[in-house]
Design a protein around this motif. Structure first.
Motif, mmCIF file in Angstrom:
data_model
loop_
_atom_site.group_PDB
_atom_site.id
_atom_site.type_symbol
_atom_site.label_atom_id
_atom_site.label_comp_id
_atom_site.label_asym_id
_atom_site.label_seq_id
_atom_site.Cartn_x
_atom_site.Cartn_y
_atom_site.Cartn_z
ATOM 1 N N VAL A 36 0.022 3.721 -2.830
ATOM 2 C CA VAL A 36 -1.384 4.059 -3.081
ATOM 3 C C VAL A 36 -1.622 5.571 -3.210
ATOM 4 O O VAL A 36 -2.359 5.991 -4.095
ATOM 5 C CB VAL A 36 -2.303 3.424 -2.008
ATOM 6 C CG1 VAL A 36 -3.699 4.013 -2.037
ATOM 7 C CG2 VAL A 36 -2.359 1.916 -2.217
ATOM 8 N N THR A 50 -4.794 12.794 -1.507
ATOM 9 C CA THR A 50 -4.271 11.463 -1.168
ATOM 10 C C THR A 50 -2.986 11.525 -0.358
ATOM 11 O O THR A 50 -2.462 10.490 0.061
ATOM 12 C CB THR A 50 -4.018 10.626 -2.436
ATOM 13 O OG1 THR A 50 -3.029 11.292 -3.231
ATOM 14 C CG2 THR A 50 -5.300 10.410 -3.217
ATOM 15 N N LEU A 80 -1.688 7.208 -6.651
ATOM 16 C CA LEU A 80 -2.753 6.967 -7.627
ATOM 17 C C LEU A 80 -3.320 8.293 -8.131
ATOM 18 O O LEU A 80 -3.936 8.343 -9.194
ATOM 19 C CB LEU A 80 -3.860 6.098 -7.035
ATOM 20 C CG LEU A 80 -3.473 4.643 -6.772
ATOM 21 C CD1 LEU A 80 -4.617 3.906 -6.085
ATOM 22 C CD2 LEU A 80 -3.082 3.938 -8.061
ATOM 23 N N GLY A 89 0.793 -1.229 0.000
ATOM 24 C CA GLY A 89 0.000 0.000 0.000
ATOM 25 C C GLY A 89 0.821 1.272 0.000
ATOM 26 O O GLY A 89 0.272 2.380 -0.037
#
Length: 168
Positions: A43, A59, A46, A40
């Motif tokens: 992530v 994010t 993204l 992760g």
């Protein structure tokens, strides 16, 4: 940082968690947590593939980290529920910790760069940066990966030794 640096940062941050989990005799859980933390770790990036979302925007905040931790807490609790309430609480807490390590390590690694992060946006616009290295610096990225592998290997050996000494 780039992918290799983020993997290294995740290993660095997860090493103490893995050590304690192994020392307590939960080898499979320690490995699963490591997979979640490292898997992760990228992530938040993204956002590079999502239109209209700024890189190092939503994010790359503590709010996103809390959301991921909450999702993994729910997943852990659901898995643990088959074995009873105590297992549900334990696996839920461990899932939250693994998720927080995954996203938190990403934020810490990006805070090493001049661009930094704004972890409390939109409530606060403070930017945090140690300005130690550029994100594209291969020496910094591979150095962080090497440090992470070293710390994870040391934690694995130490945690296993403690578990063996305790009869686990």
């Amino acid at each position: 940082m780039h992918r290799t640096g983020h993997y290294g940062a995740a290993l660095c941050l997860y090493a103490p968690v893995g050590f304690v989990t192994l020392a307590a005799g939960f080898a499979e859980l320690a490995v699963a947590g490591g997979v979640v933390a490292v898997g992760g770790a990228t992530v938040p990036d993204l956002d590079l593939r999502v239109p209209f979302v700024a890189h190092r925007g939503p994010t790359h905040t503590v709010w996103f980290a809390a959301g991921v931790a909450a999702l993994l807490a729910a997943a852990g609790a659901a898995v643990g529920a088959e074995s009873g309430a105590l297992a549900a609480v334990g696996l839920g807490a461990f899932g939250a910790l693994a998720g927080a390590v995954a996203i938190g390590s990403h934020l810490l690694a990006d805070a090493l760069t001049p661009m930094g992060i704004r972890p409390f946006a939109p409530l606060r616009d403070d930017r945090y940066s140690l300005e130690l290295t550029r994100a594209a610096n291969p020496l910094a990225n591979y150095g962080l990966l090497a440090l992470g592998v070293l710390l994870a290997a040391t934690a694995a050996a130490g945690g296993s030794a403690v578990a063996g000494a305790l009869g686990g």
